[in-house]
Write a protein that holds these residues in place. Structure first.
Motif, PDB file in Angstrom:
ATOM      1  N   SER A 197       0.822  -1.215   0.000  1.00  0.00           N
ATOM      2  CA  SER A 197       0.000   0.000   0.000  1.00  0.00           C
ATOM      3  C   SER A 197       0.850   1.256   0.000  1.00  0.00           C
ATOM      4  O   SER A 197       0.598   2.204  -0.749  1.00  0.00           O
ATOM      5  CB  SER A 197      -0.942   0.006   1.212  1.00  0.00           C
ATOM      6  N   VAL A 198       1.888   1.268   0.847  1.00  0.00           N
ATOM      7  CA  VAL A 198       2.758   2.446   0.941  1.00  0.00           C
ATOM      8  C   VAL A 198       3.541   2.652  -0.349  1.00  0.00           C
ATOM      9  O   VAL A 198       3.610   3.777  -0.869  1.00  0.00           O
ATOM     10  CB  VAL A 198       3.729   2.302   2.135  1.00  0.00           C
ATOM     11  N   ILE A 199       4.128   1.583  -0.875  1.00  0.00           N
ATOM     12  CA  ILE A 199       4.943   1.702  -2.087  1.00  0.00           C
ATOM     13  C   ILE A 199       4.103   2.112  -3.280  1.00  0.00           C
ATOM     14  O   ILE A 199       4.485   3.000  -4.058  1.00  0.00           O
ATOM     15  CB  ILE A 199       5.672   0.375  -2.384  1.00  0.00           C
ATOM     16  N   ARG A 200       2.944   1.492  -3.436  1.00  0.00           N
ATOM     17  CA  ARG A 200       2.097   1.799  -4.583  1.00  0.00           C
ATOM     18  C   ARG A 200       1.388   3.139  -4.436  1.00  0.00           C
ATOM     19  O   ARG A 200       0.898   3.698  -5.419  1.00  0.00           O
ATOM     20  CB  ARG A 200       1.072   0.682  -4.795  1.00  0.00           C
ATOM     21  N   GLY A 201       1.347   3.659  -3.214  1.00  0.00           N
ATOM     22  CA  GLY A 201       0.639   4.914  -2.971  1.00  0.00           C
ATOM     23  C   GLY A 201       1.531   6.137  -2.905  1.00  0.00           C
ATOM     24  O   GLY A 201       1.031   7.240  -2.666  1.00  0.00           O
ATOM     25  N   THR A 202       2.836   5.970  -3.112  1.00  0.00           N
ATOM     26  CA  THR A 202       3.763   7.100  -3.066  1.00  0.00           C
ATOM     27  C   THR A 202       4.603   7.147  -4.341  1.00  0.00           C
ATOM     28  O   THR A 202       4.844   6.113  -4.964  1.00  0.00           O
ATOM     29  CB  THR A 202       4.708   7.003  -1.843  1.00  0.00           C
ATOM     30  N   PRO A 203       5.066   8.326  -4.744  1.00  0.00           N
ATOM     31  CA  PRO A 203       5.842   8.450  -5.988  1.00  0.00           C
ATOM     32  C   PRO A 203       7.189   7.727  -5.884  1.00  0.00           C
ATOM     33  O   PRO A 203       7.839   7.749  -4.831  1.00  0.00           O
ATOM     34  CB  PRO A 203       6.042   9.960  -6.134  1.00  0.00           C
ATOM     35  N   LEU A 232      12.321  -2.323  -4.315  1.00  0.00           N
ATOM     36  CA  LEU A 232      11.161  -2.288  -3.414  1.00  0.00           C
ATOM     37  C   LEU A 232       9.916  -1.830  -4.156  1.00  0.00           C
ATOM     38  O   LEU A 232       8.817  -2.355  -3.949  1.00  0.00           O
ATOM     39  CB  LEU A 232      11.440  -1.364  -2.229  1.00  0.00           C
ATOM     40  N   ASN A 233      10.089  -0.844  -5.033  1.00  0.00           N
ATOM     41  CA  ASN A 233       8.958  -0.367  -5.823  1.00  0.00           C
ATOM     42  C   ASN A 233       8.468  -1.454  -6.771  1.00  0.00           C
ATOM     43  O   ASN A 233       7.259  -1.741  -6.840  1.00  0.00           O
ATOM     44  CB  ASN A 233       9.366   0.878  -6.607  1.00  0.00           C
ATOM     45  N   SER A 234       9.395  -2.062  -7.487  1.00  0.00           N
ATOM     46  CA  SER A 234       9.023  -3.119  -8.426  1.00  0.00           C
ATOM     47  C   SER A 234       8.394  -4.298  -7.696  1.00  0.00           C
ATOM     48  O   SER A 234       7.413  -4.892  -8.171  1.00  0.00           O
ATOM     49  CB  SER A 234      10.257  -3.580  -9.214  1.00  0.00           C
ATOM     50  N   GLY A 235       8.941  -4.639  -6.522  1.00  0.00           N
ATOM     51  CA  GLY A 235       8.426  -5.769  -5.753  1.00  0.00           C
ATOM     52  C   GLY A 235       6.969  -5.612  -5.370  1.00  0.00           C
ATOM     53  O   GLY A 235       6.211  -6.597  -5.373  1.00  0.00           O
ATOM     54  N   ALA A 236       6.554  -4.389  -5.052  1.00  0.00           N
ATOM     55  CA  ALA A 236       5.159  -4.162  -4.665  1.00  0.00           C
ATOM     56  C   ALA A 236       4.210  -4.444  -5.820  1.00  0.00           C
ATOM     57  O   ALA A 236       3.140  -5.027  -5.637  1.00  0.00           O
ATOM     58  CB  ALA A 236       4.984  -2.716  -4.179  1.00  0.00           C
ATOM     59  N   TYR A 237       4.609  -4.039  -7.010  1.00  0.00           N
ATOM     60  CA  TYR A 237       3.757  -4.281  -8.178  1.00  0.00           C
ATOM     61  C   TYR A 237       3.818  -5.742  -8.614  1.00  0.00           C
ATOM     62  O   TYR A 237       2.802  -6.313  -9.037  1.00  0.00           O
ATOM     63  CB  TYR A 237       4.168  -3.357  -9.325  1.00  0.00           C
ATOM     64  N   ILE A 238       5.012  -6.342  -8.530  1.00  0.00           N
ATOM     65  CA  ILE A 238       5.138  -7.750  -8.891  1.00  0.00           C
ATOM     66  C   ILE A 238       4.370  -8.627  -7.912  1.00  0.00           C
ATOM     67  O   ILE A 238       3.827  -9.670  -8.281  1.00  0.00           O
ATOM     68  CB  ILE A 238       6.626  -8.154  -8.957  1.00  0.00           C
ATOM     69  N   CYS A 239       4.298  -8.199  -6.648  1.00  0.00           N
ATOM     70  CA  CYS A 239       3.493  -8.913  -5.655  1.00  0.00           C
ATOM     71  C   CYS A 239       2.052  -9.027  -6.128  1.00  0.00           C
ATOM     72  O   CYS A 239       1.433 -10.109  -6.045  1.00  0.00           O
ATOM     73  CB  CYS A 239       3.557  -8.192  -4.307  1.00  0.00           C
ATOM     74  N   GLU A 240       1.502  -7.936  -6.642  1.00  0.00           N
ATOM     75  CA  GLU A 240       0.123  -7.959  -7.135  1.00  0.00           C
ATOM     76  C   GLU A 240      -0.002  -8.822  -8.381  1.00  0.00           C
ATOM     77  O   GLU A 240      -1.034  -9.470  -8.610  1.00  0.00           O
ATOM     78  CB  GLU A 240      -0.353  -6.531  -7.424  1.00  0.00           C
ATOM     79  N   ILE A 241       1.057  -8.842  -9.202  1.00  0.00           N
ATOM     80  CA  ILE A 241       1.051  -9.699 -10.394  1.00  0.00           C
ATOM     81  C   ILE A 241       0.995 -11.166  -9.981  1.00  0.00           C
ATOM     82  O   ILE A 241       0.200 -11.954 -10.515  1.00  0.00           O
ATOM     83  CB  ILE A 241       2.299  -9.425 -11.263  1.00  0.00           C
ATOM     84  N   PHE A 242       1.848 -11.543  -9.014  1.00  0.00           N
ATOM     85  CA  PHE A 242       1.861 -12.920  -8.531  1.00  0.00           C
ATOM     86  C   PHE A 242       0.532 -13.285  -7.874  1.00  0.00           C
ATOM     87  O   PHE A 242       0.012 -14.392  -8.069  1.00  0.00           O
ATOM     88  CB  PHE A 242       3.000 -13.129  -7.534  1.00  0.00           C
TER      89      PHE A 242
END
Length: 231
Positions: free
Chosen positions: A64-70, A110-120
């Protein structure tokens, strides 16, 4: 000639190696980031699926934090904010400026991981729940079911999305130029200072980015067609 400006790409000829070196830096920085982000994203996905509430909460807060911040803010926090708190990232083997590269890799991963988490997560959810039930009826435990049945199918589903994440991250890495790192975008600043030419470096850099993303888009399309054929 555009308006009162004359384009002269011959002035860029002495600097072609700088563009190549910048492009190489962009590619390896992206590759390291996506690989590390894939590991982080997979771990975060496991944490989100955990029945232990605190672990689940940590993963949810992280995404939530990573995807919600620039992403630029995240780069600044890791590169400048953490050292101000006494958390210093050391240079690797004494290589100058390597700590800044490492800071950027950490932030981007860390940024990429947050989005890849949702992909997985989406990939795992796409696997029919009946497959897990069938595996358990055959005597497989939960770990064996995940490793042998669920994951292979989920990987086929998420692979095109991971390639798309690679494409996105190639463009996102351009932000490291604001920290003075020598990616292809930073090349423009150096060449502009030497030649006082502004538009020509931008056009060449745009072509480089377009070439990189076009190749990866082609690969992504091939993977999707392969997945659809195998399905």
């Amino acid at each position: 000639m555009i308006g009162t400006m004359t384009l002269d790409f011959s002035t860029m000829a002495p600097y072609w190696t700088w563009f190549v070196e910048g492009a190489i830096t962009t590619v390896w920085l992206t590759a390291v980031t996506v690989i590390a982000g894939t590991v982080i994203g997979f771990l975060a996905t496991i944490m989100k699926r955990s029945r232990i509430k605190p672990i689940n909460w940590i993963a949810n807060i992280y995404t939530s934090v990573i995807r919600g911040t620039p992403i630029l803010l995240q780069l600044y926090i890791v590169a400048f904010g953490l050292p101000s708190l006494g958390i210093k990232i050391p240079d690797i083997m004494g290589i100058p400026r390597s700590s800044m590269y490492l800071s950027c890799i950490i932030a981007l991963s860390l940024n990429s991981g947050a989005y890849i988490c949702e992909i997985f997560r989406a990939g795992l959810n796409a696997v029919d729940a009946g497959q897990a039930e069938a595996a358990r009826s055959l005597g497989l435990n939960s770990k064996q079911t995940m490793r042998l049945i669920i994951l292979p199918q989920a990987v086929k589903t998420v692979l095109p999305s991971l390639v798309n994440e690679f494409i996105m991250m190639i463009k996102e890495t351009s932000l490291v130029s604001t920290l003075g790192l020598g990616d292809v975008m930073y090349t423009q600043k150096i060449i502009q200072g030497s030649t006082y030419r502004i538009f020509e470096p931008y056009i060449i850099i745009a072509i480089i980015y377009l070439a990189l993303t076009t190749v990866l888009t082609f690969i992504s399309g091939k993977i999707e067609r392969k997945m659809n054929t195998d399905a």
